[in-house]
Design an enzyme around this catalytic site. Structure first.
Site, PDB file in Angstrom:
ATOM      1  N   LYS A  15       5.254  14.461  -5.063  1.00 12.42           N
ATOM      2  CA  LYS A  15       5.826  13.134  -5.294  1.00 12.42           C
ATOM      3  C   LYS A  15       5.503  12.644  -6.715  1.00 12.42           C
ATOM      4  CE  LYS A  15       3.684  11.278  -1.729  1.00 12.42           C
ATOM      5  NZ  LYS A  15       3.026  12.400  -1.032  1.00 12.42           N
ATOM      6  N   ARG A  90       4.252   4.309   4.001  1.00 14.73           N
ATOM      7  CA  ARG A  90       3.635   5.427   4.700  1.00 14.73           C
ATOM      8  C   ARG A  90       3.467   5.159   6.191  1.00 14.73           C
ATOM      9  NH1 ARG A  90       0.739   7.930  -0.039  1.00 14.73           N
ATOM     10  NH2 ARG A  90      -0.420   9.662   0.764  1.00 14.73           N
ATOM     11  N   ARG A 129      -4.818  21.358  -7.670  1.00 13.06           N
ATOM     12  CA  ARG A 129      -4.392  20.192  -8.432  1.00 13.06           C
ATOM     13  C   ARG A 129      -5.530  19.629  -9.290  1.00 13.06           C
ATOM     14  NH1 ARG A 129      -1.325  15.264  -5.671  1.00 13.06           N
ATOM     15  NH2 ARG A 129      -3.162  15.058  -4.341  1.00 13.06           N
ATOM     16  N   ARG A 162      -9.416  15.414  -7.733  1.00 17.64           N
ATOM     17  CA  ARG A 162      -9.583  14.196  -6.951  1.00 17.64           C
ATOM     18  C   ARG A 162     -10.539  14.459  -5.794  1.00 17.64           C
ATOM     19  NH1 ARG A 162      -3.558  12.121  -5.718  1.00 17.64           N
ATOM     20  NH2 ARG A 162      -4.528  12.005  -3.667  1.00 17.64           N
ATOM     21  N   ARG A 173      -5.558  14.811   5.595  1.00 19.22           N
ATOM     22  CA  ARG A 173      -4.417  14.095   5.015  1.00 19.22           C
ATOM     23  C   ARG A 173      -3.098  14.632   5.555  1.00 19.22           C
ATOM     24  NH1 ARG A 173      -5.719  15.229  -0.779  1.00 19.22           N
ATOM     25  NH2 ARG A 173      -3.722  14.292  -1.313  1.00 19.22           N
TER      26      ARG A 173
HETATM   27  P1  ADP Z   1      -1.098  12.121  -1.660  1.00 15.51           P
HETATM   28  O1  ADP Z   1       0.329  11.776  -1.329  1.00 15.51           O
HETATM   29  O2  ADP Z   1      -1.211  13.412  -2.378  1.00 15.51           O
HETATM   30  O3  ADP Z   1      -2.019  12.013  -0.489  1.00 15.51           O
HETATM   31  P2  ADP Z   1      -1.553   9.549  -2.986  1.00 15.51           P
HETATM   32  O4  ADP Z   1      -2.090   9.392  -4.367  1.00 15.51           O
HETATM   33  O5  ADP Z   1      -0.183   9.071  -2.696  1.00 15.51           O
HETATM   34  O6  ADP Z   1      -1.685  11.106  -2.710  1.00 15.51           O
HETATM   35  O7  ADP Z   1      -2.543   8.851  -1.950  1.00 15.51           O
HETATM   36  C1  ADP Z   1      -3.935   9.045  -1.997  1.00 15.51           C
HETATM   37  C2  ADP Z   1      -4.626   8.184  -0.942  1.00 15.51           C
HETATM   38  O8  ADP Z   1      -4.409   6.798  -1.234  1.00 15.51           O
HETATM   39  C3  ADP Z   1      -4.116   8.346   0.479  1.00 15.51           C
HETATM   40  O9  ADP Z   1      -4.746   9.416   1.154  1.00 15.51           O
HETATM   41  C4  ADP Z   1      -4.459   6.976   1.099  1.00 15.51           C
HETATM   42  O10 ADP Z   1      -5.832   6.890   1.411  1.00 15.51           O
HETATM   43  C5  ADP Z   1      -4.197   6.039  -0.052  1.00 15.51           C
HETATM   44  N1  ADP Z   1      -2.803   5.528  -0.044  1.00 15.51           N
HETATM   45  C6  ADP Z   1      -1.861   5.713  -1.021  1.00 15.51           C
HETATM   46  N2  ADP Z   1      -0.699   5.110  -0.699  1.00 15.51           N
HETATM   47  C7  ADP Z   1      -0.905   4.536   0.520  1.00 15.51           C
HETATM   48  C8  ADP Z   1      -0.101   3.772   1.415  1.00 15.51           C
HETATM   49  N3  ADP Z   1       1.188   3.482   1.121  1.00 15.51           N
HETATM   50  N4  ADP Z   1      -0.652   3.366   2.582  1.00 15.51           N
HETATM   51  C9  ADP Z   1      -1.919   3.634   2.899  1.00 15.51           C
HETATM   52  N5  ADP Z   1      -2.734   4.348   2.111  1.00 15.51           N
HETATM   53  C10 ADP Z   1      -2.248   4.798   0.939  1.00 15.51           C
END
Ligand code: ADP
Ligand code: ZN
Length: 220
Positions: A15, A90, A129, A162, A173
């Site tokens: 993404k 999400r 990553r 990360r 996740r």
């Molecule tokens: P990825 O899609 O690779 O897991 P992100 O950077 O989008 O990475 O998200 C990292 C973390 O941030 C998630 O595991 C969650 O804890 C939090 N997070 C990000 N976006 C949301 C969201 N829309 N709702 C809830 N938690 C979120």
């Protein structure tokens, strides 16, 4: 009028990488809730402190906090614009929240791009990553290496892994995606907004497919 494009896909689907590529060729405003949360953590803000414990174990941050940052972000942005949401919504609750925020701004969801990737590829991508600690640019040790190991091409900042890309957290996740986010696929398909791309391909191929899907050329 606000138009929203949503990138929907499991962790590791690309993404952030695809959003960066798309941003270069369009006027979309990129909104990554993950990046915004990590900024809050880095800056030691209260919201960041609340979010960090969830993020580190691969759980979702509570909907209420997420809706707060999205509403604040829309309030700071122009009233007529196209947004590219990366990692949001999400949950069903967040999708409803977004619809309400958009309705209040004469906005709508334009399209939802589902990034499909085989699970084995996701795990390999997340393990390799690396991200820039300064500007959040995304790399991969093998697939998207920086010109100089450990150094960001864009800003010279240090590349780090990360905390939530550790092997044990990655599996959690992926499970969280299946349990809490995958239901949105049906929601947006029923609304006729979903386009699916094969994001398991190399970055530039997937990016081209996404650009075509967004221009309406290859809807399926
Ligand atoms: P990825 O899609 O690779 O897991 P992100 O950077 O989008 O990475 O998200 C990292 C973390 O941030 C998630 O595991 C969650 O804890 C939090 N997070 C990000 N976006 C949301 C969201 N829309 N709702 C809830 N938690 C979120
Ligand atoms: Zn950088």
């Amino acid at each position: 009028m606000i138009e929203a494009i949503i990138l929907l896909g499991p962790p590791g689907a690309g993404k952030g990488t695809l959003a960066e590529g798309l941003k270069r060729s369009t006027d979309l405003i990129h909104v990554s809730t993950g990046d915004m949360l990590r900024e809050q953590v880095k800056a030691g803000r209260p919201l960041g402190l609340q979010a960090k414990a969830y993020m580190d174990r691969g759980a979702l941050v509570p909907d209420e906090l997420i809706m707060q940052i999205i509403a604040a972000r829309l309030d700071r942005g122009p009233t007529a614009a196209r947004y590219l949401f990366d990692g949001f919504p999400r949950t069903a609750e967040q999708a409803r929240g977004l619809e309400a925020l958009l309705a209040a701004r004469q906005g709508r969801v334009h399209k939802v791009v589902l990034l499909e990737v085989p699970e084995a590829v996701l795990v390999e991508r997340l393990a390799g990553r690396r991200v820039c600690q300064r500007c959040a640019a995304v790399y991969h040790v093998r697939n998207i290496p920086p010109r100089q190991a450990g150094v960001c091409d864009q800003c010279g900042g240090p590349l780090i892994q990360r905390p939530d890309d550790a092997a044990a957290t990655v599996l959690n996740r992926l499970e969280v995606f299946r349990r809490q986010t995958a239901g949105l696929i049906n929601h947006y398909a029923e609304l006729g907004l979903l386009v699916t791309i094969n994001a398991g391909q190399p970055r530039d191929v997937a990016l081209a497919e996404m650009v075509a899907a967004l221009s309406g050329a290859t809807q399926r």
